[in-house]
Design an enzyme around this catalytic site. Structure first.
Site, PDB file in Angstrom:
ATOM      1  CD  GLU A  61    -126.404  -9.339 -48.556  1.00 45.07           C
ATOM      2  OE1 GLU A  61    -125.511  -8.770 -48.622  1.00 45.07           O
ATOM      3  OE2 GLU A  61    -126.346 -10.626 -47.754  1.00 45.07           O
ATOM      4  CB  CYS A  84    -120.160 -11.158 -50.510  1.00 41.70           C
ATOM      5  SG  CYS A  84    -121.033 -12.235 -50.900  1.00 41.70           S
ATOM      6  CB  THR A 170    -110.311  -8.119  -8.670  1.00 34.58           C
ATOM      7  OG1 THR A 170    -108.539  -8.390  -8.271  1.00 34.58           O
ATOM      8  CG2 THR A 170    -110.222  -7.026  -9.625  1.00 34.58           C
ATOM      9  CB  ALA A 171    -109.295 -11.386  -4.969  1.00 37.28           C
ATOM     10  CG  ASP A 209    -110.321 -18.837 -10.010  1.00 37.51           C
ATOM     11  OD1 ASP A 209    -110.102 -19.120  -8.861  1.00 37.51           O
ATOM     12  OD2 ASP A 209    -110.202 -17.751 -10.707  1.00 37.51           O
ATOM     13  CG  LEU A 213    -111.928 -20.048 -19.194  1.00 35.20           C
ATOM     14  CD1 LEU A 213    -110.714 -19.662 -19.863  1.00 35.20           C
ATOM     15  CD2 LEU A 213    -112.607 -19.033 -18.480  1.00 35.20           C
ATOM     16  N   GLY A 301    -106.437 -12.759 -14.243  1.00 36.84           N
ATOM     17  CA  GLY A 301    -106.015 -12.063 -12.991  1.00 36.84           C
ATOM     18  C   GLY A 301    -105.368 -10.622 -13.502  1.00 36.84           C
TER      19      GLY A 301
END
Length: 375
Positions: A61, A84, A170-171, A209, A213, A301
């Site tokens: 705003e 607010c 997945t694997a 792995d 991340l 996993g």
């Protein structure tokens, strides 16, 4: 006055849609604050617009008022979240709108923050400003689902990301998994990381792995907090997670020497024991609100993913399905108890389905989460 059942015009929808588009510009930057956009209109002409760009900086705003200049008297304001009414990191926006002399404020959704929760609309109404709420509310709620979750449920909104073959694997049986999905899907996954306040994984994934991340493939000025569940503090001090940004480690066991060595690498350790020598996952999610975490992206996993689903902590699945089959011996998506009857199946609602590169992205929400987006 605050109208209970306002009737909105096509022009109202147009301007609120513009405000929502502006709010999306803060998708990667506003946390822990909500994403908010604002458009100021006079004589059916936009005279000012803005969005909240970063916590601690002016709200949407204020940015819109600054761009409008002196023309705001008797104008109509379209804002995606209730202004607010309190002093936080910045002064109250409701008072700024009153001071600007606007005649009407149309709000997409009221603010779930207990510090606001209707008081901003009340302040405007008491100043003689017409206030309407509920225009494109569902879109506004989806944009801030994590903020709403933290305010209402006192825990973050949790997405579990899975990359799998078309037959749900997945694997390979030997653990090989890089890469099942395409580069386009991985890029899209980094967009998910960028929108999240935290990325969570388990020690099994760290050992297997050695992930970073971090958001790497798209431009962002903010890295999410990395969170690791490591019940026995097994993480290596040489893990890549400890070489970059600060991380948070939840453990079930207190080992002072290990804690000291990890803290020297910049990690914060929180001891939160649960049943069976594991971390108490439910209390961990509550604890994350102390860090003002709105949205958590789980990249783990099948064991941790399954445990979180089993405890009802996953709100949404984001599954990337690659056009391959890996066979019955390959590893599955989630480690869950065997069902003895189909009546025990977990119901999901598919909320989005699209092709990403050569893969299919399925976004599905557990049915129990419908109340979060359908008030």
């Amino acid at each position: 006055m605050l109208e209970d059942s306002p009737i909105f015009s096509s022009t109202d929808y147009t301007f609120m849609s513009q405000a929502l588009k502006l709010a999306e510009k803060g998708l990667y930057t506003t946390s822990p604050n909500p994403r908010v956009g604002c458009v100021i209109v006079k004589n059916n002409r936009v005279i000012g617009s803005g969005w909240h760009e970063r916590a601690g900086q002016p709200h949407a705003e204020i940015n819109a008022l600054n761009s409008a200049g002196v023309e705001t008297k008797n104008a109509t304001v379209y804002v995606t979240l209730e202004p607010c009414s309190h002093y936080g990191r910045t002064p109250p926006c409701a008072q700024a709108l009153i001071n600007a002399g606007v005649a009407k404020v149309i709000i997409a959704m009221l603010d779930p923050n207990p510090l606001v929760a209707g008081s901003g609309a009340t302040m405007l109404r008491q100043a003689g400003i017409i206030v309407q709420a509920g225009l494109l509310e569902e879109q506004a709620r989806m944009l801030n689902i994590g903020f709403i979750s933290r305010m209402i449920r006192h825990r973050p909104w949790v997405r579990l990301k899975i990359a799998a073959s078309l037959d749900g694997k997945t694997a390979l049986e030997n653990g090989e998994s890089q890469w099942i999905t395409s580069e386009a899907a991985r890029l899209d996954g980094h967009r998910l990381r960028a929108t999240s306040c935290a990325i969570l994984t388990g020690i099994g994934t760290v050992k297997k792995d050695d992930p970073q991340l971090t958001v790497r493939y798209i431009e962002t000025s903010r890295q999410p907090l990395r969170v690791v569940i490591d019940s026995r503090l097994e993480i290596s001090v040489n893990a890549r997670l400890l070489q970059d940004e600060k991380i948070l480690i939840f453990s079930a066991q207190r080992d002072e020497s290990r804690i000291k060595s990890l803290e020297e690498k910049g990690a914060d350790i929180i001891i939160m024991p649960g049943a069976g020598g594991k971390v108490d996952l439910t209390q961990m999610m509550v604890k994350l609100t102390d860090f003002e975490i709105n949205e958590v992206l789980v990249e783990s996993g099948s064991t941790l993913g399954g445990a979180m689903v089993q405890e009802g902590l996953v709100d949404e699945l984001v599954i990337y399905l690659a056009p391959y089959v890996l066979g019955d011996k390959a590893q599955g998506m989630l480690s869950l108890p065997m069902l003895t009857t189909l009546s025990h199946k977990r119901k999901l609602e598919v909320t989005d389905l699209r092709v990403i590169g050569e893969d299919i992205r399925v976004t599905a929400r557990f049915s129990s989460m419908n109340s979060m987006t359908n008030p």
